[in-house]
Scaffold this active site. Sequence first.
Site, PDB file in Angstrom:
ATOM      1  N   GLN A  89       0.852  -1.191   0.000  1.00 25.62           N
ATOM      2  CA  GLN A  89       0.000   0.000   0.000  1.00 25.62           C
ATOM      3  C   GLN A  89       0.886   1.239   0.000  1.00 25.62           C
ATOM      4  O   GLN A  89       1.893   1.250   0.719  1.00 25.62           O
ATOM      5  CB  GLN A  89      -0.893   0.026   1.248  1.00 25.62           C
ATOM      6  CG  GLN A  89      -2.036   1.028   1.122  1.00 25.62           C
ATOM      7  CD  GLN A  89      -2.895   1.118   2.393  1.00 25.62           C
ATOM      8  OE1 GLN A  89      -2.540   0.597   3.432  1.00 25.62           O
ATOM      9  NE2 GLN A  89      -4.013   1.794   2.295  1.00 25.62           N
ATOM     10  N   MET A 128       0.238  -2.882   9.147  1.00 24.63           N
ATOM     11  CA  MET A 128      -0.359  -2.978   7.808  1.00 24.63           C
ATOM     12  C   MET A 128      -1.297  -4.175   7.818  1.00 24.63           C
ATOM     13  O   MET A 128      -0.908  -5.283   8.196  1.00 24.63           O
ATOM     14  CB  MET A 128       0.741  -3.133   6.751  1.00 24.63           C
ATOM     15  CG  MET A 128       0.196  -3.305   5.336  1.00 24.63           C
ATOM     16  SD  MET A 128      -0.742  -1.848   4.772  1.00 24.63           S
ATOM     17  CE  MET A 128      -1.925  -2.625   3.691  1.00 24.63           C
ATOM     18  N   GLU A 129      -2.520  -3.912   7.352  1.00 22.50           N
ATOM     19  CA  GLU A 129      -3.629  -4.863   7.506  1.00 22.50           C
ATOM     20  C   GLU A 129      -3.623  -5.991   6.490  1.00 22.50           C
ATOM     21  O   GLU A 129      -4.681  -6.357   5.966  1.00 22.50           O
ATOM     22  CB  GLU A 129      -4.942  -4.085   7.428  1.00 22.50           C
ATOM     23  CG  GLU A 129      -5.245  -3.437   6.046  1.00 22.50           C
ATOM     24  CD  GLU A 129      -4.721  -2.026   5.883  1.00 22.50           C
ATOM     25  OE1 GLU A 129      -3.737  -1.658   6.552  1.00 22.50           O
ATOM     26  OE2 GLU A 129      -5.298  -1.283   5.058  1.00 22.50           O
ATOM     27  N   ASN A 130      -2.474  -6.562   6.161  1.00 18.59           N
ATOM     28  CA  ASN A 130      -2.474  -7.635   5.171  1.00 18.59           C
ATOM     29  C   ASN A 130      -3.409  -8.751   5.628  1.00 18.59           C
ATOM     30  O   ASN A 130      -3.343  -9.185   6.774  1.00 18.59           O
ATOM     31  CB  ASN A 130      -1.043  -8.098   4.949  1.00 18.59           C
ATOM     32  CG  ASN A 130      -0.180  -6.980   4.383  1.00 18.59           C
ATOM     33  OD1 ASN A 130      -0.600  -6.298   3.458  1.00 18.59           O
ATOM     34  ND2 ASN A 130       0.979  -6.758   4.972  1.00 18.59           N
ATOM     35  N   HIS A 177      -6.732  -1.608  15.374  1.00 19.46           N
ATOM     36  CA  HIS A 177      -6.812  -0.892  14.100  1.00 19.46           C
ATOM     37  C   HIS A 177      -6.626  -1.850  12.913  1.00 19.46           C
ATOM     38  O   HIS A 177      -7.467  -1.890  12.010  1.00 19.46           O
ATOM     39  CB  HIS A 177      -5.755   0.218  14.068  1.00 19.46           C
ATOM     40  CG  HIS A 177      -5.760   1.018  12.808  1.00 19.46           C
ATOM     41  ND1 HIS A 177      -6.430   2.218  12.685  1.00 19.46           N
ATOM     42  CD2 HIS A 177      -5.202   0.781  11.592  1.00 19.46           C
ATOM     43  CE1 HIS A 177      -6.281   2.678  11.455  1.00 19.46           C
ATOM     44  NE2 HIS A 177      -5.533   1.823  10.764  1.00 19.46           N
ATOM     45  N   GLU A 178      -5.544  -2.609  12.950  1.00 17.41           N
ATOM     46  CA  GLU A 178      -5.290  -3.500  11.805  1.00 17.41           C
ATOM     47  C   GLU A 178      -6.380  -4.569  11.695  1.00 17.41           C
ATOM     48  O   GLU A 178      -6.797  -4.937  10.602  1.00 17.41           O
ATOM     49  CB  GLU A 178      -3.901  -4.132  11.902  1.00 17.41           C
ATOM     50  CG  GLU A 178      -2.738  -3.134  12.004  1.00 17.41           C
ATOM     51  CD  GLU A 178      -2.811  -1.968  11.035  1.00 17.41           C
ATOM     52  OE1 GLU A 178      -3.394  -2.103   9.944  1.00 17.41           O
ATOM     53  OE2 GLU A 178      -2.288  -0.880  11.382  1.00 17.41           O
ATOM     54  N   HIS A 206      -9.516  -3.312   9.978  1.00 13.83           N
ATOM     55  CA  HIS A 206      -9.428  -3.301   8.508  1.00 13.83           C
ATOM     56  C   HIS A 206      -9.968  -4.595   7.887  1.00 13.83           C
ATOM     57  O   HIS A 206     -10.237  -4.623   6.685  1.00 13.83           O
ATOM     58  CB  HIS A 206      -7.977  -3.120   8.062  1.00 13.83           C
ATOM     59  CG  HIS A 206      -7.517  -1.693   7.974  1.00 13.83           C
ATOM     60  ND1 HIS A 206      -8.151  -0.744   7.194  1.00 13.83           N
ATOM     61  CD2 HIS A 206      -6.460  -1.053   8.546  1.00 13.83           C
ATOM     62  CE1 HIS A 206      -7.505   0.412   7.289  1.00 13.83           C
ATOM     63  NE2 HIS A 206      -6.472   0.253   8.118  1.00 13.83           N
ATOM     64  N   ASP A 215       1.208   8.628  -1.236  1.00 13.24           N
ATOM     65  CA  ASP A 215       2.071   8.836  -0.061  1.00 13.24           C
ATOM     66  C   ASP A 215       2.288  10.321   0.220  1.00 13.24           C
ATOM     67  O   ASP A 215       2.508  10.724   1.364  1.00 13.24           O
ATOM     68  CB  ASP A 215       3.447   8.185  -0.269  1.00 13.24           C
ATOM     69  CG  ASP A 215       3.378   6.669  -0.166  1.00 13.24           C
ATOM     70  OD1 ASP A 215       2.408   6.158   0.425  1.00 13.24           O
ATOM     71  OD2 ASP A 215       4.291   6.007  -0.693  1.00 13.24           O
ATOM     72  N   TYR A 258      -7.854   9.542   8.565  1.00 11.29           N
ATOM     73  CA  TYR A 258      -8.004   8.764   9.794  1.00 11.29           C
ATOM     74  C   TYR A 258      -8.938   9.468  10.780  1.00 11.29           C
ATOM     75  O   TYR A 258     -10.025   8.991  11.091  1.00 11.29           O
ATOM     76  CB  TYR A 258      -6.644   8.586  10.485  1.00 11.29           C
ATOM     77  CG  TYR A 258      -5.687   7.670   9.765  1.00 11.29           C
ATOM     78  CD1 TYR A 258      -5.471   6.386  10.216  1.00 11.29           C
ATOM     79  CD2 TYR A 258      -4.990   8.096   8.641  1.00 11.29           C
ATOM     80  CE1 TYR A 258      -4.592   5.538   9.581  1.00 11.29           C
ATOM     81  CE2 TYR A 258      -4.098   7.251   7.996  1.00 11.29           C
ATOM     82  CZ  TYR A 258      -3.907   5.970   8.469  1.00 11.29           C
ATOM     83  OH  TYR A 258      -3.045   5.127   7.832  1.00 11.29           O
TER      84      TYR A 258
HETATM   85  N1  BES Z   1      -3.118   0.820   6.050  1.00 15.76           N
HETATM   86  C1  BES Z   1      -2.408   1.626   6.970  1.00 15.76           C
HETATM   87  C2  BES Z   1      -1.008   1.961   6.535  1.00 15.76           C
HETATM   88  C3  BES Z   1      -0.937   2.695   5.208  1.00 15.76           C
HETATM   89  C4  BES Z   1      -1.883   3.632   4.841  1.00 15.76           C
HETATM   90  C5  BES Z   1       0.112   2.434   4.368  1.00 15.76           C
HETATM   91  C6  BES Z   1      -1.789   4.272   3.610  1.00 15.76           C
HETATM   92  C7  BES Z   1       0.222   3.070   3.145  1.00 15.76           C
HETATM   93  C8  BES Z   1      -0.738   3.998   2.760  1.00 15.76           C
HETATM   94  C9  BES Z   1      -2.384   1.005   8.366  1.00 15.76           C
HETATM   95  O1  BES Z   1      -3.562   0.328   8.680  1.00 15.76           O
HETATM   96  C10 BES Z   1      -2.317   2.136   9.340  1.00 15.76           C
HETATM   97  O2  BES Z   1      -3.143   2.984   9.252  1.00 15.76           O
HETATM   98  N2  BES Z   1      -1.377   2.133  10.258  1.00 15.76           N
HETATM   99  C11 BES Z   1      -1.287   3.149  11.276  1.00 15.76           C
HETATM  100  C12 BES Z   1      -1.943   2.612  12.524  1.00 15.76           C
HETATM  101  C13 BES Z   1      -2.381   3.602  13.545  1.00 15.76           C
HETATM  102  C14 BES Z   1      -3.344   4.611  13.008  1.00 15.76           C
HETATM  103  C15 BES Z   1      -3.001   2.886  14.733  1.00 15.76           C
HETATM  104  C16 BES Z   1       0.174   3.444  11.472  1.00 15.76           C
HETATM  105  O3  BES Z   1       0.986   2.799  10.798  1.00 15.76           O
HETATM  106  O4  BES Z   1       0.543   4.305  12.247  1.00 15.76           O
HETATM  107 ZN    ZN Z   2      -5.175   1.773   8.766  1.00 14.33          ZN
END
Ligand code: BES
Ligand code: ZN
Length: 614
Positions: free
Chosen positions: A155, A284-286, A309-310, A313, A387, A395
């Site tokens: 992602q 990362m929510e794989n 959180h993950e 998802h 990105d 969020y």
């Molecule tokens: N899916 C995201 C990470 C992501 C988002 C990667 C967009 C690339 C592009 C993941 O679920 C996430 O949000 N992680 C957060 C968690 C936190 C909000 C609890 C993080 O990495 O900080």
């Molecule tokens: Zn997320």
Amino acid sequence: MKITPLFLSLAMAGMCSHAMASAVDQNSYANINDVITTHLNLDLDVDFADKQLEGFVEHTLAWQNVNSRHLVLDTRDLDIDKVMYKTQKGRWKKADFALAKRDDVKGSKLTITFSSQAQKVRIYYNSRPEASGLQWLTPEQTASKTHPFMYSQSQAIHARSWLPVQDTPAMRVTYTARIQTPKDIRAVMSADNKDALYKDGDYHFTMPQAISPYLIAIGAGNLEFKAMSKQTGIFAEPEILDASVAEFNDTQAMIDKTNEMYGDYAWGRYDLLMLPPSFPFGGMENPRLSFITPTVVAGDKSLVNLIAHELAHSWSGNLVTNATWEDLWLNEGFTSYVENRIMEEVFGRDRAVMEQALDAAGLRAQLNTIDAPDTRLNLKLNGRDPDDAFSSVPYTKGQLFLIYLENQYGREKFDAFVKTYFDEFAFKSLTTAQFVTYIEANLIEKYPGVVSMDKVNEWIFEPGLPSDAPNPTSDAFDKVDAAKTAWLQGSTTAAQLPTANWTVHEWLHFLNNLPRDLSIEKMTELDREFNLTQATNAERAFAWYMLAVGNGYQPIYPALDKHLTSIGRRKLIVPLYKALITNGKREWAHKIYINARPGYHPLAQGTIDNLFSK
Ligand code: BES
Ligand code: ZN
């Protein structure tokens, strides 16, 4: 069989202008109107010596347009060796292909041309050491120091750097894979990992549920497995396995509560993969296997909202997916909301509200630093890499929008709406415009006179926060504020601060809200009393270092050096580099960075290179 991606069929049926504008994924070259991949079969060697994945990927195709003879795939920095295809009659033939010049954002479009519509196509290729979606770690960069480690982070648009694919979240594929590694290495994927339990260097994976390509994931290293419950377990280097199991042993309870609130977990097992500290994200929510930073293993479960959180998802994101990266809030806003509901169920309302308040404060601070257009929930990327528009807006603004709706309709009605939404769009991708149509019919018009569509549109399409946005407050934080004020005014000493029962959350609230013009005496007093410079909780250490940099408090520098050099999680390092630069410490920060950079993930390197090139 003609399979049309949902958002396309709706766009073609003629929707409002928002849909037409965003239904095209500007971040992908794939010609999904002509042909879509329904299944991928990967056959790859994990080559640690050359830092490359090498082998082939086979696409099973479903043609949408009888006249088309082209398959256009996304790639970035791949070497394509040859392309073979299987005709409808079952014969394998060589296909012509052309790899276009590299675009900085989208990569190189790979156009494959057939003389007749192919049933399957095999692309033989290798990734390069600099693949933006992979990190290759030497043994020295791991916990065990004995084995190398590699993992993917696809992602948003990095799957294409290790896999030629239709790299758009509007798509869904099932996949199978054969992955070969050195014999003493274990590989895992976002799939059924049964075969990975027996370590032999030859692993077979199946992912029978259709997922978007950004959810295809791989990791390989000196991994062991330990079960936490019947449905959950952890893959990690042995050095951190037990601590991780102890930290995250509420995962099953989280799943059980979410099942009750939003319908059954759709993916079978739910395991975690612990990554090295250089992982640029928290998690990362794989699917079936969330990837997790070790910086949340704090010893007191204070940061396990990351797991909530993950896990969330698994409903918002993996089941119901944003059709383009401009709709990211549909993934992250819903997930932040569900995450907090899980935390409330498992750890109680007080903690959940503290987490809301910390995030809301973070958002309000960030809103002042982001260009207004990028503070809209429905982002406009205008050709940028997703990105580059990343912030807490999708969020926390997304979460506040959903909390607002919950407050207006009451939990019972709002929960029913969210559950129906997940059911309706399960295994589908949707745009923000489709969401607006859905909420209008299923919530706004269903219960007239509660919230107007104007209000919905304001939340989604206008910058900033509506004036009546929820402003979560916590009684515990009010007490922290009172104690803080007394100490700042000099009526109490640091030793008299009522910190004995403070959780990490109260500490974060305290540190985040101290002024950036504190005297050295005050900083020294805090540090002496609470040993903050040596804090082991990564979030608390981060908050203290931010305060210290803002106040020019020098004694942290050795510890800060160690923090920046040993952790690569962007959220915990990028703001520190920024603060150092704006507080006259550019040269020192650059020296640290030069030393730390080789250990960082390509994504973190890119972000911080940009900071220093300004
Ligand atoms: N899916 C995201 C990470 C992501 C988002 C990667 C967009 C690339 C592009 C993941 O679920 C996430 O949000 N992680 C957060 C968690 C936190 C909000 C609890 C993080 O990495 O900080
Ligand atoms: Zn997320």
